[in-house]
Design a protein around this motif. Structure first.
Motif, PDB file in Angstrom:
ATOM      1  N   ASN A  45      -9.137   7.826  -0.976  1.00  0.00           N
ATOM      2  CA  ASN A  45      -7.725   8.206  -1.079  1.00  0.00           C
ATOM      3  C   ASN A  45      -7.611   9.668  -1.517  1.00  0.00           C
ATOM      4  O   ASN A  45      -8.612  10.362  -1.671  1.00  0.00           O
ATOM      5  CB  ASN A  45      -6.970   7.258  -2.027  1.00  0.00           C
ATOM      6  CG  ASN A  45      -7.486   7.306  -3.449  1.00  0.00           C
ATOM      7  OD1 ASN A  45      -8.250   8.187  -3.829  1.00  0.00           O
ATOM      8  ND2 ASN A  45      -7.072   6.342  -4.253  1.00  0.00           N
TER       9      ASN A  45
ATOM     10  N   ASP B 113      -8.214  -2.108  -6.979  1.00  0.00           N
ATOM     11  CA  ASP B 113      -7.005  -1.327  -6.718  1.00  0.00           C
ATOM     12  C   ASP B 113      -6.050  -2.012  -5.740  1.00  0.00           C
ATOM     13  O   ASP B 113      -5.003  -1.445  -5.422  1.00  0.00           O
ATOM     14  CB  ASP B 113      -7.382   0.052  -6.152  1.00  0.00           C
ATOM     15  CG  ASP B 113      -8.118   0.913  -7.158  1.00  0.00           C
ATOM     16  OD1 ASP B 113      -8.148   0.559  -8.353  1.00  0.00           O
ATOM     17  OD2 ASP B 113      -8.673   1.951  -6.739  1.00  0.00           O
ATOM     18  N   GLN B 114      -6.408  -3.192  -5.270  1.00  0.00           N
ATOM     19  CA  GLN B 114      -5.636  -3.896  -4.241  1.00  0.00           C
ATOM     20  C   GLN B 114      -5.321  -2.935  -3.092  1.00  0.00           C
ATOM     21  O   GLN B 114      -4.184  -2.817  -2.645  1.00  0.00           O
ATOM     22  CB  GLN B 114      -4.370  -4.503  -4.831  1.00  0.00           C
ATOM     23  CG  GLN B 114      -4.658  -5.574  -5.857  1.00  0.00           C
ATOM     24  CD  GLN B 114      -3.401  -6.189  -6.412  1.00  0.00           C
ATOM     25  OE1 GLN B 114      -2.296  -5.742  -6.163  1.00  0.00           O
ATOM     26  NE2 GLN B 114      -3.572  -7.259  -7.173  1.00  0.00           N
ATOM     27  N   ALA B 115      -6.376  -2.268  -2.623  1.00  0.00           N
ATOM     28  CA  ALA B 115      -6.227  -1.225  -1.619  1.00  0.00           C
ATOM     29  C   ALA B 115      -6.617  -1.678  -0.216  1.00  0.00           C
ATOM     30  O   ALA B 115      -6.801  -0.852   0.669  1.00  0.00           O
ATOM     31  CB  ALA B 115      -7.086  -0.021  -2.010  1.00  0.00           C
ATOM     32  N   SER B 116      -6.727  -2.970  -0.021  1.00  0.00           N
ATOM     33  CA  SER B 116      -7.134  -3.475   1.284  1.00  0.00           C
ATOM     34  C   SER B 116      -6.096  -3.125   2.346  1.00  0.00           C
ATOM     35  O   SER B 116      -4.920  -3.474   2.218  1.00  0.00           O
ATOM     36  CB  SER B 116      -7.324  -4.993   1.216  1.00  0.00           C
ATOM     37  OG  SER B 116      -7.804  -5.476   2.431  1.00  0.00           O
ATOM     38  N   PRO B 117      -6.508  -2.430   3.404  1.00  0.00           N
ATOM     39  CA  PRO B 117      -5.546  -2.062   4.444  1.00  0.00           C
ATOM     40  C   PRO B 117      -5.171  -3.260   5.312  1.00  0.00           C
ATOM     41  O   PRO B 117      -5.926  -4.226   5.416  1.00  0.00           O
ATOM     42  CB  PRO B 117      -6.291  -1.010   5.264  1.00  0.00           C
ATOM     43  CG  PRO B 117      -7.725  -1.274   5.021  1.00  0.00           C
ATOM     44  CD  PRO B 117      -7.841  -1.890   3.662  1.00  0.00           C
ATOM     45  N   GLU B 118      -3.990  -3.189   5.918  1.00  0.00           N
ATOM     46  CA  GLU B 118      -3.544  -4.243   6.840  1.00  0.00           C
ATOM     47  C   GLU B 118      -4.128  -3.940   8.221  1.00  0.00           C
ATOM     48  O   GLU B 118      -4.005  -2.822   8.724  1.00  0.00           O
ATOM     49  CB  GLU B 118      -2.026  -4.259   6.926  1.00  0.00           C
ATOM     50  CG  GLU B 118      -1.348  -4.689   5.652  1.00  0.00           C
ATOM     51  CD  GLU B 118       0.168  -4.625   5.778  1.00  0.00           C
ATOM     52  OE1 GLU B 118       0.691  -4.853   6.899  1.00  0.00           O
ATOM     53  OE2 GLU B 118       0.814  -4.319   4.776  1.00  0.00           O
TER      54      GLU B 118
ATOM     55  N   LYS C 184      -2.843   1.702   2.249  1.00  0.00           N
ATOM     56  CA  LYS C 184      -1.869   1.710   1.144  1.00  0.00           C
ATOM     57  C   LYS C 184      -1.443   3.133   0.790  1.00  0.00           C
ATOM     58  O   LYS C 184      -0.328   3.352   0.332  1.00  0.00           O
ATOM     59  CB  LYS C 184      -2.457   1.029  -0.097  1.00  0.00           C
ATOM     60  CG  LYS C 184      -2.896  -0.396   0.125  1.00  0.00           C
ATOM     61  CD  LYS C 184      -1.738  -1.310   0.347  1.00  0.00           C
ATOM     62  CE  LYS C 184      -2.246  -2.736   0.517  1.00  0.00           C
ATOM     63  NZ  LYS C 184      -1.239  -3.664   0.885  1.00  0.00           N
ATOM     64  N   THR C 185      -2.351   4.092   0.975  1.00  0.00           N
ATOM     65  CA  THR C 185      -2.069   5.513   0.713  1.00  0.00           C
ATOM     66  C   THR C 185      -2.674   6.322   1.860  1.00  0.00           C
ATOM     67  O   THR C 185      -3.309   5.763   2.742  1.00  0.00           O
ATOM     68  CB  THR C 185      -2.706   5.983  -0.611  1.00  0.00           C
ATOM     69  OG1 THR C 185      -4.132   5.890  -0.499  1.00  0.00           O
ATOM     70  CG2 THR C 185      -2.223   5.173  -1.793  1.00  0.00           C
TER      71      THR C 185
ATOM     72  N   ARG D  18      -0.575   7.232   6.749  1.00  0.00           N
ATOM     73  CA  ARG D  18      -1.145   5.951   6.318  1.00  0.00           C
ATOM     74  C   ARG D  18      -1.512   5.045   7.482  1.00  0.00           C
ATOM     75  O   ARG D  18      -2.116   4.018   7.289  1.00  0.00           O
ATOM     76  CB  ARG D  18      -0.197   5.201   5.379  1.00  0.00           C
ATOM     77  CG  ARG D  18       0.125   5.916   4.104  1.00  0.00           C
ATOM     78  CD  ARG D  18       1.060   5.143   3.197  1.00  0.00           C
ATOM     79  NE  ARG D  18       1.064   3.719   3.441  1.00  0.00           N
ATOM     80  CZ  ARG D  18       2.168   2.968   3.489  1.00  0.00           C
ATOM     81  NH1 ARG D  18       3.341   3.516   3.314  1.00  0.00           N
ATOM     82  NH2 ARG D  18       2.107   1.668   3.715  1.00  0.00           N
TER      83      ARG D  18
END
Length: 141
Positions: A126, A58-63, A76-77, A104
């Motif tokens: 999420n 999901d390319q959901a890696s957080p920064e 991301k969400t 977020r």
């Protein structure tokens, strides 16, 4: 001194060394690298693996950004979950933080935590209920 006496002294020295190591082993504190709940972790391995791979799908890696006194995480969400900060040198310092991020963004205060290398284990889901897991090493200034 003859060879027989030297051999006996050498054997006694070696046996004394072994006894001292045995005493030190029994007097040592609990090993921080040994998991006490390894059986339960084994049962949850498939679930954790699926959550880790879902981050990439999901390319959901957080920064993640680290500043003096804070760890900032931008998801991301919106996200709900928990973060575990662990140290390999002392389980006493391990901490778990429950969170919900309607904006977020999550900020973790690290002022009371010792400087150095920490293992950050971030498990969240999420709004749709998709579960994610990311673990990484972080250095606190």
């Amino acid at each position: 001194m003859n060879w027989g006496t030297k051999i006996i002294i050498g054997m006694l020295t070696f046996m004394t060394f072994i006894v001292v190591l045995g005493v030190l082993m029994f007097r040592s504190h609990e090993d921080a690298l040994v998991e006490t709940n390894y059986y339960e972790k084994g049962l949850n391995y498939d679930e954790e693996y699926a959550a880790k791979t879902q981050v990439g799908k999901d390319q959901a890696s957080p920064e993640l950004t680290i500043s003096k006194g804070n760890i900032n995480i931008l998801f991301k969400t919106t996200a709900k979950g928990k973060i575990r900060l662990t140290r390999t040198d002392s389980k006493v310092l391990d901490t778990t933080i429950q969170f919900y991020t309607p904006t977020r963004k999550l900020t973790i205060k690290t002022i009371r935590l010792p400087k150095g290398r920490w293992h950050l284990i971030n498990s969240w889901e999420n709004a749709e209920g998709t579960k994610y897991l990311r673990d990484e090493e972080v250095d606190l200034p």
